[in-house]
Write a protein that holds these residues in place. Sequence first.
Motif, PDB file in Angstrom:
ATOM      1  N   PHE A   1      50.046 -21.462  24.474  1.00  0.00           N
ATOM      2  CA  PHE A   1      49.546 -22.072  23.248  1.00  0.00           C
ATOM      3  C   PHE A   1      50.653 -22.197  22.217  1.00  0.00           C
ATOM      4  O   PHE A   1      51.695 -21.563  22.355  1.00  0.00           O
ATOM      5  CB  PHE A   1      48.350 -21.295  22.683  1.00  0.00           C
ATOM      6  CG  PHE A   1      48.666 -19.966  22.033  1.00  0.00           C
ATOM      7  CD1 PHE A   1      48.979 -19.903  20.685  1.00  0.00           C
ATOM      8  CD2 PHE A   1      48.623 -18.791  22.771  1.00  0.00           C
ATOM      9  CE1 PHE A   1      49.242 -18.677  20.075  1.00  0.00           C
ATOM     10  CE2 PHE A   1      48.889 -17.563  22.161  1.00  0.00           C
ATOM     11  CZ  PHE A   1      49.209 -17.510  20.813  1.00  0.00           C
ATOM     12  N   ARG A   2      50.436 -23.059  21.263  1.00  0.00           N
ATOM     13  CA  ARG A   2      51.392 -23.231  20.187  1.00  0.00           C
ATOM     14  C   ARG A   2      50.733 -22.876  18.886  1.00  0.00           C
ATOM     15  O   ARG A   2      49.576 -23.201  18.679  1.00  0.00           O
ATOM     16  CB  ARG A   2      51.867 -24.687  20.114  1.00  0.00           C
ATOM     17  CG  ARG A   2      52.544 -25.076  21.400  1.00  0.00           C
ATOM     18  CD  ARG A   2      53.237 -26.398  21.303  1.00  0.00           C
ATOM     19  NE  ARG A   2      53.717 -26.750  22.639  1.00  0.00           N
ATOM     20  CZ  ARG A   2      53.963 -27.972  23.031  1.00  0.00           C
ATOM     21  NH1 ARG A   2      53.764 -28.972  22.208  1.00  0.00           N
ATOM     22  NH2 ARG A   2      54.395 -28.191  24.255  1.00  0.00           N
ATOM     23  N   GLY A   3      51.489 -22.234  18.026  1.00  0.00           N
ATOM     24  CA  GLY A   3      50.888 -21.903  16.726  1.00  0.00           C
ATOM     25  C   GLY A   3      51.329 -20.540  16.267  1.00  0.00           C
ATOM     26  O   GLY A   3      51.958 -19.809  16.996  1.00  0.00           O
TER      27      GLY A   3
ATOM     28  N   LYS B   1      37.512 -32.731  27.945  1.00  0.00           N
ATOM     29  CA  LYS B   1      38.612 -31.956  27.347  1.00  0.00           C
ATOM     30  C   LYS B   1      38.231 -30.497  27.125  1.00  0.00           C
ATOM     31  O   LYS B   1      38.863 -29.809  26.324  1.00  0.00           O
ATOM     32  CB  LYS B   1      38.998 -32.566  25.991  1.00  0.00           C
ATOM     33  CG  LYS B   1      39.519 -33.983  26.064  1.00  0.00           C
ATOM     34  CD  LYS B   1      40.938 -33.997  26.592  1.00  0.00           C
ATOM     35  CE  LYS B   1      41.487 -35.418  26.595  1.00  0.00           C
ATOM     36  NZ  LYS B   1      42.751 -35.493  27.335  1.00  0.00           N
ATOM     37  N   LEU B   2      37.213 -30.022  27.844  1.00  0.00           N
ATOM     38  CA  LEU B   2      36.716 -28.666  27.609  1.00  0.00           C
ATOM     39  C   LEU B   2      37.824 -27.629  27.687  1.00  0.00           C
ATOM     40  O   LEU B   2      37.878 -26.690  26.903  1.00  0.00           O
ATOM     41  CB  LEU B   2      35.634 -28.312  28.635  1.00  0.00           C
ATOM     42  CG  LEU B   2      34.391 -29.203  28.684  1.00  0.00           C
ATOM     43  CD1 LEU B   2      33.397 -28.646  29.694  1.00  0.00           C
ATOM     44  CD2 LEU B   2      33.753 -29.318  27.321  1.00  0.00           C
ATOM     45  N   ASP B   3      38.737 -27.797  28.651  1.00  0.00           N
ATOM     46  CA  ASP B   3      39.737 -26.766  28.899  1.00  0.00           C
ATOM     47  C   ASP B   3      41.089 -27.067  28.274  1.00  0.00           C
ATOM     48  O   ASP B   3      42.084 -26.412  28.579  1.00  0.00           O
ATOM     49  CB  ASP B   3      39.896 -26.556  30.409  1.00  0.00           C
ATOM     50  CG  ASP B   3      38.594 -26.047  31.021  1.00  0.00           C
ATOM     51  OD1 ASP B   3      37.934 -25.219  30.365  1.00  0.00           O
ATOM     52  OD2 ASP B   3      38.236 -26.497  32.127  1.00  0.00           O
ATOM     53  N   ALA B   4      41.125 -28.070  27.403  1.00  0.00           N
ATOM     54  CA  ALA B   4      42.393 -28.401  26.755  1.00  0.00           C
ATOM     55  C   ALA B   4      42.635 -27.474  25.571  1.00  0.00           C
ATOM     56  O   ALA B   4      41.703 -27.073  24.877  1.00  0.00           O
ATOM     57  CB  ALA B   4      42.367 -29.853  26.293  1.00  0.00           C
ATOM     58  N   TYR B   5      43.905 -27.109  25.381  1.00  0.00           N
ATOM     59  CA  TYR B   5      44.261 -26.326  24.191  1.00  0.00           C
ATOM     60  C   TYR B   5      44.518 -27.293  23.035  1.00  0.00           C
ATOM     61  O   TYR B   5      44.875 -28.452  23.260  1.00  0.00           O
ATOM     62  CB  TYR B   5      45.507 -25.478  24.475  1.00  0.00           C
ATOM     63  CG  TYR B   5      45.199 -24.323  25.393  1.00  0.00           C
ATOM     64  CD1 TYR B   5      44.667 -23.141  24.873  1.00  0.00           C
ATOM     65  CD2 TYR B   5      45.388 -24.418  26.770  1.00  0.00           C
ATOM     66  CE1 TYR B   5      44.344 -22.084  25.704  1.00  0.00           C
ATOM     67  CE2 TYR B   5      45.071 -23.370  27.614  1.00  0.00           C
ATOM     68  CZ  TYR B   5      44.540 -22.204  27.070  1.00  0.00           C
ATOM     69  OH  TYR B   5      44.217 -21.157  27.895  1.00  0.00           O
ATOM     70  N   PRO B   6      44.340 -26.802  21.797  1.00  0.00           N
ATOM     71  CA  PRO B   6      44.505 -27.696  20.653  1.00  0.00           C
ATOM     72  C   PRO B   6      45.788 -28.536  20.682  1.00  0.00           C
ATOM     73  O   PRO B   6      45.749 -29.720  20.366  1.00  0.00           O
ATOM     74  CB  PRO B   6      44.483 -26.732  19.460  1.00  0.00           C
ATOM     75  CG  PRO B   6      43.558 -25.642  19.904  1.00  0.00           C
ATOM     76  CD  PRO B   6      43.836 -25.482  21.377  1.00  0.00           C
TER      77      PRO B   6
ATOM     78  N   ASN C   1      42.141 -26.514  11.498  1.00  0.00           N
ATOM     79  CA  ASN C   1      42.160 -25.053  11.635  1.00  0.00           C
ATOM     80  C   ASN C   1      41.510 -24.568  12.925  1.00  0.00           C
ATOM     81  O   ASN C   1      40.771 -23.590  12.932  1.00  0.00           O
ATOM     82  CB  ASN C   1      41.482 -24.376  10.437  1.00  0.00           C
ATOM     83  CG  ASN C   1      42.294 -24.517   9.172  1.00  0.00           C
ATOM     84  OD1 ASN C   1      43.505 -24.650   9.234  1.00  0.00           O
ATOM     85  ND2 ASN C   1      41.634 -24.518   8.032  1.00  0.00           N
ATOM     86  N   LEU C   2      41.812 -25.256  14.013  1.00  0.00           N
ATOM     87  CA  LEU C   2      41.353 -24.739  15.307  1.00  0.00           C
ATOM     88  C   LEU C   2      42.150 -23.482  15.633  1.00  0.00           C
ATOM     89  O   LEU C   2      43.234 -23.269  15.100  1.00  0.00           O
ATOM     90  CB  LEU C   2      41.567 -25.789  16.403  1.00  0.00           C
ATOM     91  CG  LEU C   2      40.689 -27.030  16.309  1.00  0.00           C
ATOM     92  CD1 LEU C   2      40.987 -27.969  17.472  1.00  0.00           C
ATOM     93  CD2 LEU C   2      39.223 -26.657  16.304  1.00  0.00           C
ATOM     94  N   PHE C   3      41.589 -22.651  16.523  1.00  0.00           N
ATOM     95  CA  PHE C   3      42.297 -21.447  16.934  1.00  0.00           C
ATOM     96  C   PHE C   3      43.211 -21.829  18.099  1.00  0.00           C
ATOM     97  O   PHE C   3      42.724 -22.188  19.176  1.00  0.00           O
ATOM     98  CB  PHE C   3      41.306 -20.364  17.345  1.00  0.00           C
ATOM     99  CG  PHE C   3      40.273 -20.071  16.272  1.00  0.00           C
ATOM    100  CD1 PHE C   3      40.657 -19.939  14.939  1.00  0.00           C
ATOM    101  CD2 PHE C   3      38.932 -19.936  16.586  1.00  0.00           C
ATOM    102  CE1 PHE C   3      39.722 -19.673  13.940  1.00  0.00           C
ATOM    103  CE2 PHE C   3      37.989 -19.665  15.600  1.00  0.00           C
ATOM    104  CZ  PHE C   3      38.388 -19.536  14.272  1.00  0.00           C
ATOM    105  N   PRO C   4      44.527 -21.754  17.921  1.00  0.00           N
ATOM    106  CA  PRO C   4      45.454 -22.353  18.894  1.00  0.00           C
ATOM    107  C   PRO C   4      45.436 -21.689  20.271  1.00  0.00           C
ATOM    108  O   PRO C   4      45.747 -22.336  21.260  1.00  0.00           O
ATOM    109  CB  PRO C   4      46.823 -22.189  18.229  1.00  0.00           C
ATOM    110  CG  PRO C   4      46.654 -21.083  17.246  1.00  0.00           C
ATOM    111  CD  PRO C   4      45.230 -21.168  16.772  1.00  0.00           C
TER     112      PRO C   4
END
Lengths: 211, 236
Positions: free
Chosen positions: A209-211, B122-127, B80-83
Motif C-alpha cells: 500500500f501507499r500512504g 474493484k473489490l480487491d483494489a487498494y486505493p 480519506n480512504l484507508f490506504p
Amino acid sequence: MSVTLQLLQGFEETLKVFALTLVFSIPLGLLVCFGSMSRIKPLRWLIRGFIWVIRGTPLMLQLMVIFYGPGLMFHMRALPRFTAVIVAFSINYACYFAEIYRGGIESISQGQWEAGQVLGLSRSQTFFRVVLLQVVKRILPPMSNEIITLVKDTALARIIAVYEVIWAGESFIKSGLIWPLFYTGAFYLVFNGLLTILFSTAEKKLNYFRG
Amino acid sequence: MALLQVNGLQKQFDKAQVLRGVSFTLEQGQVLAIIGSSGSGKTTLLRCLNFLETPDSGEILVGGKPASRQQFGLVFQNFNLFPQYTALENVALAPKLLKIGNKSDIQTRAENLLGQVGLADKLDAYPWQLSGGQQQRVAIARALAMQPEILCFDEPTSALDPELTDEVLRVIRGLKQKNHTMIVVTHEMAFAKCVADVVIYMADGVIEEMGTPEEVFDNPKSEKTRAFLTRRFDAE
C-alpha cells in the motif's frame, strides 16, 4: 578455535543486551511518545524535558548514574550490573524511539483520524486499526537505523563491567594477538547484515500500500 | 416534521466568528446543496453536523431529538480512504469493528454497496490502484455502510479532474433516486441546480438566501447572492 568460543560467549551477552533492550524500549517508547503528545500540558513538558535530558547526555554517563547512583546518593543497594545495563539502555532507546514514533504519528494526515471519527470508530480503534500500520511503514527506515546503532552501543556495557564481545576480543591483546579484535568486528558486521536484510524484507512486505 | 432541524448554530475559531446563527430544516429524502465562497462557513457547518466540530451554541435535531454522530455520514473532499485496506475492507471496516450485523452480512452488504457505486470489479483494489473518481465512490460506499440518515458531502468533486467529476455526481444522483437525504457542499453550480431540492447560499457565516434552485439561481432576492452567482457563472 578457543578464540571463537570465547568471542561467542561475549557475543551472547551482547545479543542479550540487544534483545532485552528492544523488548522493553519499543513499548516503553510508545508510552513516552503518548506522554510527549499529551493534551495535558504539564505532563507533555515533563516528558519532553525528560527526552531532552536523555538524548542530550551520553549513554555512558546514564549507565554510570544508574549503576552507581542509587548507592552513592540514597545508600540503596546497587542494581545488579546486567540489570542496570538493561534499565539504562531501555530508557535511553525508548526516548529515541518515542521521537521517531511521534514523527511518524504526526505525519499521518488529520483526515485519517476524521474518517475514523465520522464512521463512529473510537480514537483507539482508529489508532490501532487505521493509523498504526501507516506509522509502522513510515518509521521502518529510521527505526532500522536506530536498531543498528543499538547493536554497536551494547559495547558500552563494559563501562560497568558487563562482559561483552569487544571485551572478550580485547583480552587477547595480553597474549600479543590483534586479530581477535578484528574478528569481533566480523560478528557485528554479520549480525547487522542480517538485521538489514530483515528490515528490507519488512519494508517490501508493507509496499503493497501507499500512504 | 422535518427530518433535520438546525437552530441558531454558532461557532467561533479564535477571533473569527465562522457561523453566526445558522438555522434551517430539511425534509426526509430531500437533497440540500450549500453554495458560497470559501470562508463563508459552509464546511464548518458540515463539520458541526458530523461532530467534527462542537458548535458554541445552537442545536441540531434529527427527528425532533438531539442528533447523534451515527445519524450522519460524511464524504470528504480528499476521500480519506484507508490506504492499507482494499476497497472492500474500507467499506466493511467500521461495520465490523462496531459489530453492525454478523460477518457474512457485513461482507455481502459491502459488496452490494460497491456494486451500487459501480465498482463491483474493484473489490480487491487498494486505493492507490484506483482513480480519484473511483476512490471517491469507494468513500461514498464506506459512508453508506454505516447507514446514516443524512449523508453529507464536503465538496466531493473539488479534488477531481473535470473528466472524473461526472462519475461521482452520477452516483449522488442515483442516491437521490433511492430517497437518501443528502447535504452537498459544492462548487458545481450546474449540479446543484439540477439535483438539489433546496439550495442554501451562505455568506459570512449566515444563510444569505435559501430556496428552491429556481428561486436561488434564477431569481435571487439578495444582492450578495446575485453578485456571487454572476462571478461563478462567469468563471464557468
